[in-house]
Each structure stands twice: as structure tokens, then as C-alpha cells.
Design an enzyme around this catalytic site. Structure first.
Site, PDB file in Angstrom:
ATOM      1  N   THR A 289      -1.659   4.003   5.372  1.00 23.35           N
ATOM      2  CA  THR A 289      -2.236   3.398   4.176  1.00 23.35           C
ATOM      3  C   THR A 289      -2.730   4.534   3.293  1.00 23.35           C
ATOM      4  O   THR A 289      -3.391   5.473   3.773  1.00 23.35           O
ATOM      5  CB  THR A 289      -3.327   2.347   4.500  1.00 23.35           C
ATOM      6  OG1 THR A 289      -3.835   1.827   3.282  1.00 23.35           O
ATOM      7  CG2 THR A 289      -4.458   2.897   5.344  1.00 23.35           C
ATOM      8  N   GLU A 290      -2.338   4.489   2.026  1.00 20.51           N
ATOM      9  CA  GLU A 290      -2.478   5.674   1.181  1.00 20.51           C
ATOM     10  C   GLU A 290      -3.929   6.065   0.901  1.00 20.51           C
ATOM     11  O   GLU A 290      -4.188   7.158   0.418  1.00 20.51           O
ATOM     12  CB  GLU A 290      -1.701   5.505  -0.134  1.00 20.51           C
ATOM     13  CG  GLU A 290      -2.118   4.337  -0.993  1.00 20.51           C
ATOM     14  CD  GLU A 290      -1.232   3.114  -0.774  1.00 20.51           C
ATOM     15  OE1 GLU A 290      -0.818   2.882   0.384  1.00 20.51           O
ATOM     16  OE2 GLU A 290      -0.966   2.394  -1.762  1.00 20.51           O
TER      17      GLU A 290
END
Lengths: 238, 222, 238, 222
Positions: free
Chosen positions: D53-54
């Protein structure tokens, strides 16, 4: 002797001047230094340029700073959220300027400032409206766009713990923009949940070495932004 | 150019002391290999200085005691060192972000030559038989806020190291702030060399005679 | 299911091809993956381009690889050390090519490759012979030089511990080029002093996330390079 | 263009299952906000997939159970999530180095439009009253090795989302590898749309009638 601990958020933000560029860490509420932002609302500096991934929620934190008409411009990747009301209203009225930056480009432009790199090339945004008017260059048959460092006068960062040297550790995904914003500002101001003794942080696990930090304030129980938004609170407190 | 009179001027230890006096409390400092390393021994009491070594440590401590050396804890000169409480380790890109990004306050370096304009040559003699090697020297002079040079005033063969123009390949241009030699402390101010302090028994005339570059004396009270 | 652990260094380096670019971590002996390098000597790939801060000492490790005539070119910041004999000899004979790169520029070019940045600007080396022939550009009245990413086919990295996902931690200043070299190669091969169970490394303290690592070999007692050099040992072992 | 017959084609769940089938063991995957998030629930047994997840986590686990939410452990959609054993946290520049540097194998995204050439528009409708917001979308499509799009074939008002040319502002050009709609799975091969699989009861003719872009059928055995 080195001691970067300040007694209060008020004291730590006292010298922020009109027209300053201020970076604010956080991805939504995770890592958002809400007490420092509220101290800046109280302090009242105007005409600020803010660098932050989002544009605040409800009427507290960054939204309160914007609502208080202290912000002239914001660098942001995602100013649109369901509970963002303040920014959209001012933006539609033309009372706040937005430079929309892809999230990874925003992160890298911040890191670049901290690392003494004035500009770098990236493929992100090539062939999109966000690359219009920017310098392009081809490397190995692919087109890249030149992106410039974003420097700041001040950074506000939230972390889980600091020592008096300003060595920081963070909590989970609240780390996000904190470490790179610490690098990119002339004066980095940190709110830490805990101040630890020197030596309590394992030198292998320091995320932000103290060299990037100028001031630390202990905020043991930071406000819970989503709860404040849910309760429709406003800052200054209603 | 006449040879230095070897009996006058500061010793290397005194030179290091002079540098140490000019390092302020709370400074983040990178010390080059060799003579600059001596500076750490002379920081006046009451001042806390944090040492950066570009191979990935902030909060470098003293040299390791014999028998306690850790081959994985070294400084930029590959000497066995220690880390102070409150130290931090990091990788090379982060380490040079500290340097290039202007986060280090002071770097003390040796030099082959320093020019009137604050140019420094300290990485290559230009001798084609030498193996070229630059290390972190160019990054340090380009990135650190204040560059101090500590050097003998002249080479062993008596040539001035403080020159009109560097003849050796440059490490950086207009980067040196102050030179600490055995004969004097010299500031580089607006591309001019201004003598700030003379070593005992060294006259300005003697200093100028032993210096290729043009010097001037700091005005009283400046 | 994911398991990046290889049984031996030999197996881990088996597919390195003639003409490959191989990054080798380490600052002097600290962090130098000597067992991986020796496996590459045994494997015999030729015409390699090496990226490494130094050029090896004595007749072991990187020096042995060079002495075995496997290296065509080296990117290096400091190939000259008192106990470096192999590289100087071949260099003077014109049998090995050197691209001398300032240490910070070397680090940043490696990171750039890992981060998808083909090129960036830096002030380092401006007005020196190392900037000759390179593109320059002025930002805010200062001149900067354009530096390009250095990509690799393989990286050899030494660390203190890994889990089967390839999450890595390092030991003290042996970290140096390891994390960025892990990012910059298509295939990163790691020698770890210890293989730990998944979950044993604190997620807050992981230095290299496993995404950057393809293969891990456990080398519990790596050779001590400086001792080997002192004892005038040669690889293959004399 | 005629409206889709709502009774034929795959459900959203089936679409997510189809995507999940194409995610290989050991893949590093980033799932966009919304429909793409469903994919994680359908990875076939025996495959291990690591989610990125960025906002700074590799090894994202399931959504947090009620009562155990941590406001400092969220995904890119700001939902409360968990971390698996073997996870790692990192800052935004490192996170997007993973994306931009081509280290993520697969990204599954929603879209407003996908073009014949694999262009994608998924960040802006171009409506001047909307607040512009891009997040990580442009970084993901530029950097991730393989881009899968999961989307309803048509908009609520019946317009094809698979178009000759995107009319909405682009997120990226020539970046989509495969489209999973409720009617078909379509590959983008050399700037052409090749139908790989039709949903039950969907004929190629029906699909083409409901698609603005030109489609072709994959050859047998390809």
C-alpha cells in the site's frame, strides 16, 4: 549542549513568518501533527504555502488552518475527500491556489529538496495534463518529465518518539511523509508522543537521524482527528 | 620562494586546536581523513559536537580501543571507531543526502592546494601514474555549509599550498571558508584571502613571502 | 509460496552471464559480500561491469575477481588504497576500465536506478574534471551537472539477517551501499549471517523490504577480509 | 449504443475472482481503492501474494476487525488495515521508489475509461466543478510492471468505458495490460484489444455492440 526539546507547540512555532512555506506530514489523519497545526492557527501567520498530501478534513487540523484564511497555496496530491469541505469551498471561490502533484512525484520532490537535488526526471504524468508545460527528455526511448525540488521553511512532523538530539521513530503507516519532510525544511518541528532518553532508540532503527530535526515538542495524547471530525468540532474550539 | 623556517608557527596539534575553537556547540561536523581527525580531540568543554562519517553513521565516537574493534564499525578512513549513545546508522544515499542537502554544518579537510578564490584541490595530483580516486571529497565541498581546510602552509619541497590558481585538478570552486595552516588562519572573503590570525613570531611579511597567493590583513575589530 | 532462501552461494550466482553488470556492496571490507564474490570467481562469468565503492584489497574478494580477469569495467569512487595491488596493476596496463564517480553521486545514481529516476542534477563535481562533457543546467543561479542512473543485472549484498521474504537488517556501518544496491538490480543476491523466522524482524526496523531481494544465502561465518589480506591469502585459496 | 442486459455477465465478485486467478504466486501487488480491493479475498490457495500500500506498508493484511482499528495503520483508501508477519513499514519516497522503480509486479485499478491502445483515465472526469485529485494513480500506471483494470463494461448511463480514445484526462498512455469487465476479459496487445474470455451468455457480437473500441477475438490456443 544539544537539546532540541521545546516546552510547547506555541513556542516551537512562534517564529513562523507570513509567506513561509510549511510542509505538513500525514496521510489523512495518520501522521498529521494536529497540535502543531493548531498552534499555527493560534499564531496566525498568513499567506502560507502548504505542502501536504491531503487538504484536511472537517474543521480541525489543516482544514482549520485553511478555514482561518492563513493559506495562499497548497501543494497536494489528493485534496478531495468525502469529509473535506473547507478546501473545496475556498478553491471554488478562487481563494486558494492548488498545485496538484502526483503522490510519488510529491514525495520525490520533497526528498530531492532534502538531498540537494534541484530537479530529476520521472515518467510519472508523462502524456497527461499534469505534465503540460514541463521540460521533457527522452532516455532509452522513453519520455520523462523534469520535476523540481520543493523546499520549505518549516516542516511539521508527527512521530512516536524522539530523543533530545531529534532522532525519531514513527508508528506504522503514520511514518509516510515524515522522514522526507524532516529533510526538506530549514526548520523541522516535530511533535512526539514520547521523549526518550538518549540511547533508548536503537541506532539501527532510527528512522530520522537528529541532523534533520531542529525542534521537538512532546504531545503525549494527540487529538484524534477522525473523532473530532465526527463530533463536528472546529478549531479554535467551539 | 624561500623555505619556511621550521622553528616557527603552530604545531599540527595547535592547528587542530585552532580549528576546534571555531566549531560551535551543537554543530554537525564531518572530519576528513588524516590531520582533520585530530580536531575532535580538542573541542572545548561545554560544547557538544556530533560527528558524521559519510559511510553511514551520525554520532561517531572515539577510535575503538584495541581488542574491541568491530570490522563493521569504521569511519571514512576505514579506521575502527565507536558510536556514541544517540547515534544513528543509515545507508549511503541517506548519508550523502545529509552532505549534498546542506545539513552538515562544518567539514574539515586537508588539501593539496587552496586558491585565492577558495577553490580547493585535494583529490588528485594529476600525476598520470597515480590511480584516480575521489571518494566523498567532491560531495563534501559541494554540499557542506562551511568548509575549513587544515594544512601545512607549504609542501615538503617548500612550495606554497595557498596559490593564485590551483594547478592540481579541482575538487570544488569557491567553496573554502577558512584555512588553518601552521603559519596563519586565513579567511576567504569575497574571493580574497584575509589573514585573521598569525602564528607566534610569524609576521605578515614573512607569511606573504611564503605564500603564492595575495594576502591582506583583517582590519582591526573585524 | 515465497521462499527466497538458496542453499549455497554457488547456486545463487549460477546464472550470472558474461557481460553482466554486478553491484557489490561494502565500504572496504565492511559489508563486502566476500563469499558471493568468491562464488562468482568459481562460476567464471567474464567481461563483467562492476559497481563498487572500492576496488578490493590484497588477493581476495573483489581483488580476486579482478585478478581472475573477469572484470572489464568498474564504477568506483575510491579504487586506491594502500593494500590494493591488483586493480592498480591492471589499470596501468589498460586492461580494466574505470569510471571514477564521486561517492555521493555514485550512491545517488544507484538509488536513482532503483527508484525509476533515469537522471538527476547535482552540484557535486561541477567545475572539476569529473564534470567534463556532461550536461549542465543552472537552477537558482547555481550550476548543476546531470547524472544518470546506474542499473545492474545483479547485486551482491551482505547483511546481518534476513527472513524468507528477503526482509533485511544490517550491522552498523556495514549497511553502507547495501540497501540502495538491493533496489537497483534486476536480481539481488544477499548473503546473510542469519536467517530469521518471519516475524522476527520488527516491521518498523526492516531496512530493506523483501520486494528488493530475490535470493538469500546464509553465510554464518563470513571470512574476515582484512585478516585474509594480512595473511596474504589468495582466492582461489592458495 | 444499447444498454447492457443486466442479467448477463459476471458479478463484481466473479470479476474479482477472475483477476485473482491471474495473480501469480509470490507476486507483489498493489490494489487500488474500491472494486480492486475485493481481489485479495480470492487468491487461490497455495499462492502467497504480498500487498503493497503506497502509504508505506509492504505486507498489508486484512481489514482491521472492529474494535482493533489503529488510526495509524491504514491503507491508501484510509481504511483501517492490519499487517502480516514479515511486513515492513517505510516512508513515502521509499514506497514510491518501489512503484516508480518497477518493483511492484501487478497493480489492479478501477477506471473511467480505457482506450484501444491501453491508455487509462481514472483520476479526473474533467468536470471543472470537481476538486482535482490524483493521489498515486499516475505513479502506479507509470511504474508498475503490469496494470490490470477491473471495471464495469459501461457506465450507469450505458456508455462504453472501453473506448477508441479516452475523452477524460489521461492517467497514463499505453499502460494497461488487461481489462476485467463484467462482460469479458480483454488483453491489450500491441495497441489492440483482444478478447481473451467472454462471460457466460455473452457473445462476441454482443460485446462489440456494447463496446465503443474495436475488439478482436483471441485465436484458439493463443
Amino acid at each position: 549542549m544539544i537539546n532540541k526539546i521545546y516546552k510547547s507547540a506555541k513556542e516551537a512555532v512562534a517564529d513562523i513568518f507570513d509567506g513561509a512555506t510549511v510542509m505538513i506530514s500525514g496521510f489523512g489523519e495518520a501522521g498529521s501533527p494536529i497540535e502543531l497545526i493548531h498552534a499555527l492557527v493560534d499564531q496566525g501567520a498568513k499567506n502560507l504555502t502548504i505542502v501536504s498530501n491531503n487538504a484536511g478534513s472537517g474543521h480541525v487540523g489543516l482544514a482549520a488552518l485553511i478555514e482561518n484564511k492563513q493559506v495562499r497555496k497548497i501543494f497536494c496530491s489528493f485534496p478531495r475527500t468525502a469529509i473535506s469541505v473547507v478546501f473545496p469551498e475556498l478553491y471554488r471561490k478562487g481563494e486558494i491556489e492548488l498545485e496538484l502533484v502526483p503522490q510519488g512525484t510529491l514525495a520525490e520532490r520533497i526528498r530531492a529538496a532534502g538531498a540537494g537535488i534541484p530537479a530529476f526526471f520521472t515518467q510519472t504524468s508523462v502524456n497527461t495534463p499534469l505534465a503540460e508545460g514541463k521540460d521533457k527528455r527522452v532516455f532509452n526511448d522513453k519520455t520523462y518529465v523534469l520535476e523540481h525540488a520543493i523546499e520549505a521553511d518549516f516542516s511539521f512532523v508527527k512521530c512516536s518518539a524522539s530523543d533530545k538530539y531529534g532522532n525519531l521513530i514513527y508508528n506504522k503507516t503514520a511514518r509516510n511523509f515524515g522522514p522526507i519532510m524532516c529533510m526538506a525544511a530549514k526548520t523541522t518541528i516535530v511533535q512526539a508522543k514520547n521523549i526518550l532518553d538518549v540511547g533508548e532508540i536503537d541506532p539501527e532503527c532510527v528512522i530520522t537521524p537528529g541532523i534533520f530535526v531542529k525542534r521537538v515538542v512532546e504531545i503525549t495524547n494527540p487529538a484524534d482527528e477522525s473523532k473530532l471530525v465526527e463530533e463536528k468540532r472546529r478549531y479554535p474550539w467551539n | 620562494m624561500e623555505l619556511n623556517n621550521k622553528n616557527i608557527g603552530w604545531s599540527v596539534t595547535e592547528m587542530a586546536q585552532k580549528v576546534a575553537m571555531d566549531i560551535n556547540d551543537g554543530a554537525y561536523v564531518n572530519l576528513g581523513i588524516g590531520m582533520p581527525e585530530l580536531v575532535a580531540g580538542f573541542i572545548p568543554e561545554g560544547r557538544e559536537v556530533i560527528y558524521h562519517t559519510e559511510n553511514g553513521l551520525l554520532g561517531m565516537g572515539k577510535t575503538a580501543n584495541i581488542g574491541t574493534e568491530d570490522p563493521e564499525l569504521v569511519n571514512a578512513g576505514k579506521k575502527y571507531v565507536t558510536a556514541i549513545p544517540g547515534a544513528a546508522y543509515f545507508h549511503h544515499a541517506d548519508s550523502f543526502a545529509m552532505i549534498r542537502g546542506g545539513h552538515i554544518d562544518i567539514c574539515v579537510l586537508g588539501a593539496y592546494q587552496v586558491s585565492e578564490e577558495g577553490d580547493i584541490a585535494n583529490w588528485s595530483t594529476g600525476n598520470s601514474n597515480d590511480i584516480p580516486a575521489v571518494g566523498g571529497a567532491m560531495d563534501l565541498v559541494a554540499g557542506v555549509k562551511t568548509i575549513f581546510v587544515i594544512t601545512k602552509h607549504s609542501t615538503k619541497s617548500g612550495e606554497s599550498k595557498i596559490v593564485k590558481q590551483c594547478t592540481y585538478p579541482l575538487t570544488g570552486k569557491n567553496v573554502v571558508s577558512r584555512i588553518y595552516s601552521n603559519l596563519a588562519i586565513i579567511d576567504v572573503i569575497n574571493k580574497e584571502l584575509v589573514v585573521r590570525e598569525l602564528a607566534p613570531e610569524v609576521t605578515f611579511k614573512y607569511l606573504q613571502q611564503n605564500t603564492e597567493a595575495k594576502l591582506s590583513l583583517a582590519k582591526e575589530g573585524s
